[in-house]
Design a protein around this motif. Structure first.
Motif, PDB file in Angstrom:
ATOM      1  N   LEU A 260     -25.711 -11.964  93.815  1.00  0.00           N
ATOM      2  CA  LEU A 260     -26.663 -10.878  93.568  1.00  0.00           C
ATOM      3  C   LEU A 260     -26.535  -9.826  94.661  1.00  0.00           C
ATOM      4  N   LYS A 261     -26.490  -8.561  94.246  1.00  0.00           N
ATOM      5  CA  LYS A 261     -26.571  -7.464  95.220  1.00  0.00           C
ATOM      6  C   LYS A 261     -27.672  -6.525  94.770  1.00  0.00           C
ATOM      7  N   LYS A 262     -28.720  -6.446  95.581  1.00  0.00           N
ATOM      8  CA  LYS A 262     -29.845  -5.583  95.233  1.00  0.00           C
ATOM      9  C   LYS A 262     -29.511  -4.120  95.501  1.00  0.00           C
ATOM     10  N   HIS A 263     -30.095  -3.265  94.680  1.00  0.00           N
ATOM     11  CA  HIS A 263     -30.044  -1.824  94.930  1.00  0.00           C
ATOM     12  C   HIS A 263     -30.772  -1.554  96.250  1.00  0.00           C
ATOM     13  N   PRO A 264     -30.305  -0.595  97.059  1.00  0.00           N
ATOM     14  CA  PRO A 264     -30.978  -0.322  98.337  1.00  0.00           C
ATOM     15  C   PRO A 264     -32.478  -0.055  98.222  1.00  0.00           C
ATOM     16  N   ARG A 265     -32.925   0.467  97.074  1.00  0.00           N
ATOM     17  CA  ARG A 265     -34.354   0.750  96.899  1.00  0.00           C
ATOM     18  C   ARG A 265     -35.101  -0.380  96.184  1.00  0.00           C
ATOM     19  N   ASP A 266     -34.396  -1.448  95.876  1.00  0.00           N
ATOM     20  CA  ASP A 266     -35.025  -2.605  95.243  1.00  0.00           C
ATOM     21  C   ASP A 266     -35.668  -3.472  96.327  1.00  0.00           C
ATOM     22  N   LEU A 267     -37.001  -3.574  96.301  1.00  0.00           N
ATOM     23  CA  LEU A 267     -37.750  -4.268  97.349  1.00  0.00           C
ATOM     24  C   LEU A 267     -38.188  -5.678  96.943  1.00  0.00           C
ATOM     25  N   THR A 268     -37.801  -6.106  95.773  1.00  0.00           N
ATOM     26  CA  THR A 268     -38.247  -7.403  95.254  1.00  0.00           C
ATOM     27  C   THR A 268     -37.576  -8.565  95.987  1.00  0.00           C
ATOM     28  N   ASN A 269     -38.360  -9.579  96.299  1.00  0.00           N
ATOM     29  CA  ASN A 269     -37.822 -10.839  96.816  1.00  0.00           C
ATOM     30  C   ASN A 269     -37.639 -11.783  95.633  1.00  0.00           C
ATOM     31  N   TYR A 270     -36.420 -11.872  95.153  1.00  0.00           N
ATOM     32  CA  TYR A 270     -36.159 -12.665  93.956  1.00  0.00           C
ATOM     33  C   TYR A 270     -36.174 -14.163  94.279  1.00  0.00           C
ATOM     34  N   PRO A 271     -36.714 -14.966  93.382  1.00  0.00           N
ATOM     35  CA  PRO A 271     -36.793 -16.415  93.617  1.00  0.00           C
ATOM     36  C   PRO A 271     -35.547 -17.178  93.154  1.00  0.00           C
ATOM     37  N   PHE A 272     -34.497 -16.453  92.763  1.00  0.00           N
ATOM     38  CA  PHE A 272     -33.325 -17.089  92.186  1.00  0.00           C
ATOM     39  C   PHE A 272     -32.527 -17.862  93.238  1.00  0.00           C
ATOM     40  N   LYS A 273     -31.972 -18.971  92.815  1.00  0.00           N
ATOM     41  CA  LYS A 273     -31.156 -19.788  93.715  1.00  0.00           C
ATOM     42  C   LYS A 273     -29.678 -19.437  93.553  1.00  0.00           C
ATOM     43  N   ILE A 274     -29.373 -18.175  93.858  1.00  0.00           N
ATOM     44  CA  ILE A 274     -27.989 -17.709  93.863  1.00  0.00           C
ATOM     45  C   ILE A 274     -27.759 -16.937  95.153  1.00  0.00           C
ATOM     46  N   ARG A 275     -26.510 -16.807  95.531  1.00  0.00           N
ATOM     47  CA  ARG A 275     -26.201 -16.130  96.792  1.00  0.00           C
ATOM     48  C   ARG A 275     -26.425 -14.620  96.681  1.00  0.00           C
ATOM     49  N   GLU A 276     -26.932 -14.059  97.764  1.00  0.00           N
ATOM     50  CA  GLU A 276     -27.284 -12.639  97.773  1.00  0.00           C
ATOM     51  C   GLU A 276     -26.495 -11.918  98.863  1.00  0.00           C
ATOM     52  N   LEU A 277     -25.883 -10.802  98.470  1.00  0.00           N
ATOM     53  CA  LEU A 277     -25.133  -9.986  99.411  1.00  0.00           C
ATOM     54  C   LEU A 277     -26.058  -8.970 100.074  1.00  0.00           C
ATOM     55  N   ASP A 278     -25.638  -8.475 101.216  1.00  0.00           N
ATOM     56  CA  ASP A 278     -26.375  -7.407 101.892  1.00  0.00           C
ATOM     57  C   ASP A 278     -26.471  -6.208 100.952  1.00  0.00           C
ATOM     58  N   LYS A 279     -27.662  -5.637 100.828  1.00  0.00           N
ATOM     59  CA  LYS A 279     -27.841  -4.516  99.906  1.00  0.00           C
ATOM     60  C   LYS A 279     -27.496  -3.161 100.521  1.00  0.00           C
ATOM     61  N   ASN A 280     -27.337  -3.123 101.838  1.00  0.00           N
ATOM     62  CA  ASN A 280     -27.189  -1.838 102.522  1.00  0.00           C
ATOM     63  C   ASN A 280     -25.730  -1.427 102.725  1.00  0.00           C
ATOM     64  N   PHE A 281     -24.978  -1.446 101.634  1.00  0.00           N
ATOM     65  CA  PHE A 281     -23.645  -0.832 101.635  1.00  0.00           C
ATOM     66  C   PHE A 281     -23.295  -0.462 100.196  1.00  0.00           C
ATOM     67  N   PRO A 282     -22.492   0.572  99.993  1.00  0.00           N
ATOM     68  CA  PRO A 282     -22.121   0.963  98.626  1.00  0.00           C
ATOM     69  C   PRO A 282     -21.184  -0.076  98.026  1.00  0.00           C
ATOM     70  N   ILE A 283     -21.478  -0.529  96.828  1.00  0.00           N
ATOM     71  CA  ILE A 283     -20.717  -1.616  96.210  1.00  0.00           C
ATOM     72  C   ILE A 283     -19.248  -1.242  96.023  1.00  0.00           C
TER      73      ILE A 283
END
Length: 334
Positions: A260-283
């Motif tokens: 998962l990679k959140k949009h920089p303006r996405d503030l949600t703390n997702y409860p999903f049990k998957i790996r999350e990448l840093d959101k603060n870089f352009p994909i």
């Protein structure tokens, strides 16, 4: 020699601006400047890293969000918006204003035309280009009550419709709506990326502090990257509905090793049990890495994934995956 000023509100805007500036420098155009706004998390830090790279001549930090709040606190802002904006922008950004006040032919490249900083340049300069920020630019629009109010108060029209926007530079100009297609011009990001040297790729990765480590726990599964969008932050759906939408997408692609990679303006703390990448870089930066990690990239509706089509299968599911989301996104569309 032509001077270029890029106004950036996201990491993606910075990435595109730096790509184009690197290309322009190869052609001998060295008078390139950046505005980094307070929309960008850790904007001051990335400003320092860009300056060390010597890609641009100078960078200015503008507190656009702060300026907007100050203006909107003035009870007369609706009537005297242009006057108040002009006064406060010049006062708060003296060096920036003084350096370019006589450069009326300065080429302004903005990705958003609905912010206070962009409005200042639309009011005061004549060579204005709007660069692609997302898929919204490709949708036909109908005039909303807000648009009519802006027109009456001489506030610039949005999404490239203002007559002072000279060119709209996008990756697919032929797909622009009829009312703005005449302004369309090709923004060739693939060309810019293809011409990058290995050294230039390394510089860009360092600027955005990208150190992407993908684990191989699921060696038999192909990897899929899910990109989120700030749906609840934009009041398109509730926080709970947004989580439910992405939960359904995750279930749909459960055969993959999901990231998962959140949009920089996405503030949600997702409860999903998957790996999350840093959101603060352009994909788009994952294209510059030596290995292609992902077999598939999935989003609801994102122009960013089309920039990854040469390294992965890219799927935009569409806003119609959720009835409420679709209704809200189509309110001002024809």
């Amino acid at each position: 020699m032509n001077k270029n000023l890029y106004i950036c509100y996201t990491y993606y805007h910075l990435y595109v601006s730096l790509l184009e500036i690197i290309y322009l420098k190869k052609l001998g155009y060295n008078e390139n400047y950046l505005i980094i706004t307070d929309h960008i998390t850790k904007g001051q830090e990335i400003k320092d890293r860009i300056l060390k790279s010597n890609i641009v001549k100078e960078i200015y930090y503008v507190e656009d969000l702060k300026l907007k709040k100050i203006i909107f606190l003035n009870p007369f802002y609706c009537i005297f918006y242009w006057i108040i904006l002009n006064f406060l922008f010049k006062k708060n950004n003296k060096k920036l204003y003084e350096n370019f006040k006589n450069e009326l032919d300065l080429k302004i490249n903005m990705f958003l035309d609905s912010t206070t900083t962009s409005h200042f340049y639309i009011y005061n300069f004549k060579n204005i280009n709007l660069l692609e920020d997302g898929t919204l630019i490709y949708y036909p629009r109908k005039m909303t009550l807000k648009d009519y109010m802006y027109k009456f108060l001489f506030i610039p029209q949005r999404v490239g419709r203002d007559k002072r926007i000279n060119k709209i530079r996008v990756q697919n100009p032929e797909k622009l709506p009829k009312d703005i297609i005449r302004k369309g011009e090709k923004l060739d990001l693939k060309k810019y990326e293809k011409l990058l040297s290995n050294e230039e790729k390394e510089v860009l990765l360092k600027i955005f502090s990208v150190n992407l480590k993908i684990e191989n726990k699921e060696k038999l599964k192909k990897k899929c990257l899910l990109l989120t969008q700030p749906l609840s932050e934009m009041d398109l759906v509730s926080e709970e509905e947004k989580i439910r939408i992405y939960q359904e997408i995750i279930e749909k692609f459960s055969d993959y090793d999901l990231y998962l990679k959140k949009h920089p303006r996405d503030l949600t703390n997702y409860p999903f049990k998957i790996r999350e990448l840093d959101k603060n870089f352009p994909i788009e930066l994952i294209k510059l890495l030596p290995n292609n990690f992902f077999a598939k990239v999935v989003a609801i509706e994102s122009s960013a994934i089309y920039n990854l089509s040469d390294i992965a299968e890219c799927i935009n599911l569409g806003f119609d995956i959720n009835d409420k989301l679709y209704r809200n996104i189509m309110k001002d569309k024809k």
